[in-house]
Design an enzyme around this catalytic site. Structure first.
Site, PDB file in Angstrom:
ATOM      1  N   GLY A 124      28.479 -12.022 -22.861  1.00 13.73           N
ATOM      2  CA  GLY A 124      28.689 -11.108 -21.744  1.00 13.73           C
ATOM      3  C   GLY A 124      27.901 -11.543 -20.528  1.00 13.73           C
ATOM      4  O   GLY A 124      27.416 -12.675 -20.478  1.00 13.73           O
ATOM      5  N   ASN A 125      27.797 -10.668 -19.550  1.00 15.39           N
ATOM      6  CA  ASN A 125      26.976 -10.973 -18.376  1.00 15.39           C
ATOM      7  C   ASN A 125      26.288  -9.702 -17.915  1.00 15.39           C
ATOM      8  O   ASN A 125      26.501  -8.628 -18.474  1.00 15.39           O
ATOM      9  CB  ASN A 125      27.824 -11.624 -17.278  1.00 15.39           C
ATOM     10  CG  ASN A 125      28.941 -10.719 -16.815  1.00 15.39           C
ATOM     11  OD1 ASN A 125      28.713  -9.679 -16.233  1.00 15.39           O
ATOM     12  ND2 ASN A 125      30.186 -11.106 -17.128  1.00 15.39           N
ATOM     13  N   ARG A 126      25.480  -9.784 -16.880  1.00 16.65           N
ATOM     14  CA  ARG A 126      24.602  -8.669 -16.503  1.00 16.65           C
ATOM     15  C   ARG A 126      25.257  -7.648 -15.574  1.00 16.65           C
ATOM     16  O   ARG A 126      24.600  -6.718 -15.118  1.00 16.65           O
ATOM     17  CB  ARG A 126      23.326  -9.213 -15.851  1.00 16.65           C
ATOM     18  CG  ARG A 126      22.396  -9.884 -16.857  1.00 16.65           C
ATOM     19  CD  ARG A 126      21.142 -10.367 -16.167  1.00 16.65           C
ATOM     20  NE  ARG A 126      20.585  -9.359 -15.292  1.00 16.65           N
ATOM     21  CZ  ARG A 126      19.946  -9.594 -14.149  1.00 16.65           C
ATOM     22  NH1 ARG A 126      19.787 -10.843 -13.757  1.00 16.65           N
ATOM     23  NH2 ARG A 126      19.479  -8.615 -13.419  1.00 16.65           N
ATOM     24  N   SER A 127      26.532  -7.795 -15.294  1.00 22.49           N
ATOM     25  CA  SER A 127      27.180  -6.846 -14.373  1.00 22.49           C
ATOM     26  C   SER A 127      27.135  -5.428 -14.943  1.00 22.49           C
ATOM     27  O   SER A 127      27.459  -5.206 -16.110  1.00 22.49           O
ATOM     28  CB  SER A 127      28.639  -7.257 -14.156  1.00 22.49           C
ATOM     29  OG  SER A 127      29.320  -6.218 -13.505  1.00 22.49           O
ATOM     30  N   ALA A 131      32.899  -9.058 -12.909  1.00 20.69           N
ATOM     31  CA  ALA A 131      32.323 -10.359 -13.253  1.00 20.69           C
ATOM     32  C   ALA A 131      33.088 -10.843 -14.482  1.00 20.69           C
ATOM     33  O   ALA A 131      32.847 -10.379 -15.604  1.00 20.69           O
ATOM     34  CB  ALA A 131      30.839 -10.211 -13.549  1.00 20.69           C
TER      35      ALA A 131
END
Ligand code: CTP
Length: 404
Positions: A209-212, A276
């Protein structure tokens, strides 16, 4: 913010959910609205006018025959000044009176004399709500343009579970904002916003995943709604509550987001890709949980679909969306990368943000962005709350639609 300087008449009727109306009143005042509260006599048995008076710094009206300073009758004076009339909580009794056009107290008289839009947040026992009499009254009021928000399901004052709870305050505020903004600069415009960070599964319990946080995309959906747009929000997983008055579509992966966007592309005027989106996904997601071994683990990744790339290809034949907005999340060479991205992604507006700054980008409430549009001067906005960034972006979108 749409509530700033608006005249809101808040009608409060006699139900146990009344304590939540104090919070609603506070939030309306905090958002800059001028709030006049009218309580029914029954409401004063639950709470006194004092908390409302303290919050609004205005007299609370209860008595039908009280004289105002200018000797105007209270119900005429309040009905004339209202930009919106909100009744929260609304009992079955008051809803019935409104449906019939009865005017036997200050609140119902004000409602009858007013031509302002009416937002009603019912709260009552589930059986009272489900009764055909109440349902018919609600239908009648809806057919005359009243906006209903709730009631929600859950635990009722009686201890039973059912539908009858006052809607969440955020939803009531959402309904008021949507009503006030319905004739705004994006009235009749269909806007699709993507938000959040996609998740690409590795196995049944893990993902890349990512930090969005989704906050920027959700703010865009809210701001577009407040400007009169019909909004679809395609959201990757976030911790945020659904946005009232917006069609919510929940997706997880880049592939699901790609499908959701492409399926709706021909129906939308504006696409805002704030999500994102993962650029890579595991080539093979394991069916069972991956067990650890003594050695390290090498993952093979493959490219995901470039959604804006696919949109750019489809756009000439579809003739839609009329305006496409992209985002650029950068950690270095912000403007150089953003300019290149604007041309590569063929967007009409690019919102560039430096996500390495602690007060801007992922997870925080504020953002510092530069707006780029082909052939136009670049515009660096100051550090602003994400909602204000959203308003600025949407004003640009409205101008681009106008200039077509
Ligand atoms: N985007 C997209 N599809 C992808 C990845 C990104 O449509 N598979 C969109 C994003 O929603 C954003 C814009 O493209 O509006 C730019 O995203 P960003 O991650 O900054 O750029 P990338 O194209 O992924 O380039 P890079 O990661 O190399 O910077």
């Amino acid at each position: 913010m749409i509530l700033q300087g608006k005249n809101v008449v808040l009608g409060v009727t006699g139900g146990i959910a009344i304590y939540k109306a104090v919070d609603l009143c506070s939030k309306l005042v905090q958002a800059g609205a001028n709030v006049d509260v009218i309580m029914t006599e029954a409401a004063t048995h639950f709470v006194t006018p004092l908390p409302f008076q303290t919050l609004t710094k205005r007299p609370v009206s209860v008595d039908m025959f009280q004289l105002l300073r200018d000797t105007e009758m209270a119900h005429i004076s309040l009905s004339k000044k209202a930009d919106v009339l909100v009744i929260a909580p609304a009992t079955a009794n008051t809803i019935a009176k409104l449906a019939l056009g009865l005017a036997d107290n200050l609140l119902t008289s004000t409602a009858l004399a007013s031509r302002a839009p009416l937002v009603i947040a019912p709260a009552m026992d589930a059986d009272m709500w489900a009764h055909p009499a109440t349902q018919q009254n609600v239908q009648l009021l809806r057919s005359r343009g009243a906006v209903f928000v709730g009631p929600a399901r859950g635990r009722l004052a009686s201890g039973r579970m059912g539908q009858g709870r006052l809607a969440p305050i955020e939803d009531i505020l959402g309904a008021i904002r949507q009503t006030l903004g319905s004739k705004g600069p994006l009235a009749g415009v269909r806007v699709l916003v993507t938000a959040g960070g996609t998740q690409e599964p590795l196995d049944p319990v893990r993902h890349i995943g990512n930090r969005s946080s989704g906050k920027m995309g959700y703010a865009l959906a809210e701001a577009a709604r407040d400007m009169g747009a019909q909004v679809i929000l395609v959201s990757a997983p976030t911790c945020l509550a659904p946005v009232f008055g917006v069609e919510m579509l929940h997706v997880r992966t880049a592939a699901e987001m790609h499908r959701a966007v492409m399926e709706r592309l021909s129906q939308v005027d504006v696409l805002i890709m704030a999500a994102a989106v993962a650029d890579y996904r595991p080539k093979h997601a394991a069916v069972q949980k991956i067990k650890k071994g003594a050695k390290g683990l090498v993952l093979e990744l493959e490219r995901t679909e470039d959604i804006l790339g696919a949109v750019a290809k489809a756009r000439p034949s579809l003739g839609k969306p009329r305006v496409v907005v992209g985002f650029a999340a950068e950690t270095e060479d912000l403007l150089k990368n953003a300019r290149e991205k604007m041309h590569r992604k063929k967007v009409d507006l690019l919102v560039a943000n430096d996500v390495s700054a602690p007060d801007s980008g992922f997870g925080v409430e504020t953002n510092r962005v530069v707006l780029l549009a082909p052939g136009k001067k670049e515009e660096a906005l100051p550090l602003l709350p994400k909602f204000e960034v959203a308003e600025r972006v949407l004003s640009k979108v409205a101008a681009l639609l106008e200039a077509e």
